[in-house]
Structure formats: C-alpha cells, structure tokens
Write an enzyme that holds these catalytic residues in place. Structure first.
Site, PDB file in Angstrom:
ATOM      1  N   LYS A  37       0.781  -1.341  -0.071  1.00  0.00           N
ATOM      2  CA  LYS A  37      -0.019  -0.225   0.000  1.00  0.00           C
ATOM      3  C   LYS A  37       0.865   1.137  -0.045  1.00  0.00           C
ATOM      4  CE  LYS A  37       0.013  -0.225   4.892  1.00  0.00           C
ATOM      5  NZ  LYS A  37      -1.054  -0.460   6.333  1.00  0.00           N
ATOM      6  N   TYR A 256      17.705  30.765   7.508  1.00  0.00           N
ATOM      7  CA  TYR A 256      16.744  31.909   7.641  1.00  0.00           C
ATOM      8  C   TYR A 256      16.815  32.234   9.178  1.00  0.00           C
ATOM      9  CZ  TYR A 256      15.141  30.824   2.966  1.00  0.00           C
ATOM     10  OH  TYR A 256      14.997  30.368   1.769  1.00  0.00           O
ATOM     11  N   MET A 304      13.761  24.174   1.665  1.00  0.00           N
ATOM     12  CA  MET A 304      12.816  23.523   0.881  1.00  0.00           C
ATOM     13  C   MET A 304      13.607  22.646  -0.009  1.00  0.00           C
ATOM     14  SD  MET A 304       9.918  24.925  -1.864  1.00  0.00           S
ATOM     15  CE  MET A 304       8.706  25.606  -0.681  1.00  0.00           C
TER      16      MET A 304
HETATM   17  C1  LIG Z   1      -0.375  -1.629   6.673  1.00  0.00           C
HETATM   18  C2  LIG Z   1      -0.734  -3.004   7.217  1.00  0.00           C
HETATM   19  C3  LIG Z   1       0.078  -4.059   7.613  1.00  0.00           C
HETATM   20  C4  LIG Z   1       1.542  -3.862   7.330  1.00  0.00           C
HETATM   21  O1  LIG Z   1       2.003  -3.465   8.715  1.00  0.00           O
HETATM   22  P1  LIG Z   1       3.697  -3.319   9.056  1.00  0.00           P
HETATM   23  O2  LIG Z   1       3.851  -2.852  10.299  1.00  0.00           O
HETATM   24  O3  LIG Z   1       4.379  -2.342   7.902  1.00  0.00           O
HETATM   25  O4  LIG Z   1       4.176  -4.696   8.745  1.00  0.00           O
HETATM   26  C5  LIG Z   1      -0.660  -5.084   7.899  1.00  0.00           C
HETATM   27  N1  LIG Z   1      -1.649  -5.393   8.034  1.00  0.00           N
HETATM   28  C6  LIG Z   1      -2.600  -4.168   7.909  1.00  0.00           C
HETATM   29  C7  LIG Z   1      -4.343  -4.454   7.964  1.00  0.00           C
HETATM   30  C8  LIG Z   1      -2.270  -3.004   7.285  1.00  0.00           C
HETATM   31  O5  LIG Z   1      -2.867  -1.876   7.159  1.00  0.00           O
END
Ligand SMILES: *Cc1c(COP(=O)(O)O)cnc(C)c1O
Length: 359
Positions: A37, A256, A304
C-alpha cells in the site's frame, strides 16, 4: 523524469528479495501477503512488485493500486485491506478478481445487494482491541453465515490487526484470547500478523502473514537495533551530493531566522535535498548524515530544496561529494527518531520529484 538534481532514491531489489526470503524463513508455515500500500511505502509499486513475486499475494489499499498490478499482468491474489468504500467499487473488484476485507455492517449490506457472479474470497476483519476497523462484540459466526447464505464465497479468512506486537508486548496474547472467545471452536483461515508479530510472536502466524515495513528494511519498533540481527536489509538509499561549500567564521549565521550560529571557523556543505523532497523539516540537533562515507551532522534547519552539513571533520569534501541521507549506513530509523516520527512516514512522504532508481 529528467534527472538534473543529484538527489536520487536507490531501490535495492536484492535487499527486497532478501527481506522476503527472511520473512519466509521466519513464518515458514504461512503464506505471505506482501503489503505494498501507499505506493509500496514510497518505493513505487511498479519498481518492487516483480522482486516480490515469491510472495503469495499483494495487499493494497486502493483500487488504483490493485488495477495497476493487474494491468502489469500480476495474476496473484490481491487483497484490498479496507475492502471497498462504496458500491461502485464492487464492479471493478469483481472484474479484477480482488479479495476484499469486510470490516463493517454497511459493507455487508452493500455486498449482499450487489453480489458477485462467481465465488469470491472474503476477509472478515475483527476488532480485537485496536478499535479502528472491524466487528466487535458481535456474533461473528452469525455474520459469516449471513455472507455464506447470500453470496457466493470461496473462502472466509478472519483477520485482525495488533495494537502493539513488539517483543515484550502482552497485548498480543490478550487480543488472541479475545479472538478465541468470539470464534469459539470454529476453524477458519486466519491472517493476524504484521511485521512486528512476524518477528516476535510466532504463535500469531497462522495461514497468512502481512509484512509491510520489514520488507522495506526498517524496524517496526523504530529501533534498528531491534532487528539488526534478523537478516533484514534497508531497501532504499536516499542519496545526493554537495552542490556548494561555504567557509563561515565565528559569529556568522547559517539559514533563515539565524537558525544556526557558529562560534568557530567552519566549513559547511550545501546538499541538494530539502523538505520538498520529503526529508523531514523538524529534526533535532546532531542528526546524522554521511558525506564521502564519513558520518557527520546536519546543521540548522532544513530548507525546501537544500540542507547544510558540517564538514569540519571531512577535509576532503568538495562540490560533488556523495551524501547519504538514509540507507545502509544511516538507518532510516535514526532519522525518523530524530524527526520524532517513524520510518513508515518518511518512506511514504518521499516526494514524487525524487527519482527512484532500481538497482
Ligand atoms: C499496513 C498494514 C500491515 C503492514 O504493517 P507493517 O507494520 O508495515 O508490517 C498489515 N496489516 C494491515 C491491515 C495493514 O494496514
């Protein structure tokens, strides 16, 4: 993308393959959802999914991510981690043979009103204490029976997510007991473990594990030390170069708002990397950085498009010198800690304008 600035993120696919292999060894009885993801935690789905072909499926969040995989001829199971967000999604879910998570009654209602034409695979998310998504205090067996009665199902898998699965967490056991209580003696497939649970709680592995952060080579706890002996390697190296050198004298300022003020004569380097690249702006003093293979620190605040490094102890540094912001030597966990955040956020925030180079 035309690469003119020296900043690049090198994606080391051998490290990725190595990490998957390590996970397979640790959870050797389980199948693996490679969690990709958020554009594979910023690494780029297209850059990494082929190196993860030894996984058993891909877990994503959005339909776009799932479709991208299918359009690149990925035939593996694809899990939508939060299922669907509205009824229109279902047409594409069926078209692309995606596996869905059902975490709420409203999804159940939509699903039953818009059933698939073929048996689909369903994950039922149980809220065992995180109190984010999932069914809780409900008759889970009843929910499963409703699904089975109303739509064609190939498999039901029970899923949950842990609050804290680090080494000494006693919450894992508590959540497992809760799960046992609500599913009685029924046997369903199970998918419980994220990275931390994979590493430290083998009793949670069951049928499918869901590694994310350890695939990319950072620690689920935020401390690299916790995984340094686990045969996990950093996948991303964020590199750039020095584009200018300045000599500053006592009393002179850097940045800055007079953010940095020097008491002694200093040689400083200006590096092509700023917060618009995704480097965190709010870092503490003495944040490490590697110049010509030597550890030094960042001075003042992050701009930046640039940042400043101390070159007092690196006389050989010059315009063009290599800089590692994070990678094999400077662990992303160190930078995350220094910025009061987690490696996950740094990876996901790496900006689009940083070219990813696959190695
Ligand atoms: C993102 C996610 C994972 C992975 O989690 P990690 O801590 O990166 O291993 C596993 N299960 C669900 C439901 C997630 O949303």
């Amino acid at each position: 993308m035309i690469e003119t600035r020296p900043i690049i993120a090198i994606i080391n696919n051998n490290a990725l393959k190595n990490n998957l292999k390590t996970i397979k060894n640790i959870a050797h009885k389980s199948k693996i959802w490679a969690v990709i993801k958020a554009n594979a935690y910023g690494h780029g789905i297209k850059n990494v999914f082929k190196s993860l072909e030894k996984s058993d499926g891909f877990a994503v969040l959005t339909l776009d991510e799932a479709i991208l995989l299918r359009e690149n001829y990925c035939k593996k199971p694809i899990l939508l981690l939060e299922g669907f967000f509205n009824k229109q999604d279902l047409r594409l879910i069926y078209k692309y043979y995606l596996t869905i998570v059902i975490h709420n009654k409203w999804q159940l209602d939509i699903l039953i009103k818009n059933p698939p034409q073929y048996p689909i695979e369903v994950y039922i998310k149980i809220n065992t204490g995180l109190n984010r998504l999932g069914f809780k205090n409900e008759n889970i067996i009843n929910i499963i029976n409703i699904i089975k009665k109303n739509i064609k199902i190939s498999n039901v898998t029970l899923m949950t997510h842990f609050i804290n699965a680090s080494k000494n967490s006693n919450l894992v056991l508590k959540q497992l007991l809760y799960m046992k209580k609500i599913i009685h003696n029924y046997t369903f497939f199970r998918s419980f473990a994220n990275s931390a649970a994979i590493l430290w709680h083998p009793q949670t592995h069951y049928d499918w594990v869901r590694p994310g952060i350890i695939l990319y080579g950072a620690s689920p706890t935020g401390n690299w030390r916790d995984i340094s002996k686990k045969k996990i390697k950093p996948v991303m190296t964020l590199k750039s170069r020095i584009i200018s050198i300045q000599k500053i004298y006592p009393g002179e300022i850097v940045g800055y708002n007079c953010e940095y003020y020097t008491y002694k004569k200093r040689k400083i380097g200006i590096v092509a990397c700023g917060y618009a690249d995704g480097y965190p702006k709010n870092i503490s003093n003495n944040t490490p950085v590697l110049v010509e293979g030597i550890r030094t620190t960042i001075l003042g605040n992050i701009f930046m498009d640039m940042l400043i490094v101390d070159l007092c102890k690196i006389p050989s540094a010059k315009v063009g010198s290599q800089v590692e912001l994070w990678g094999n030597n400077i662990k992303i966990d160190e930078i995350a800690k220094s910025a009061n955040t987690i490696s996950y956020e740094l990876m996901c925030s790496l900006s689009k304008r940083v070219p990813r180079i696959i190695k």
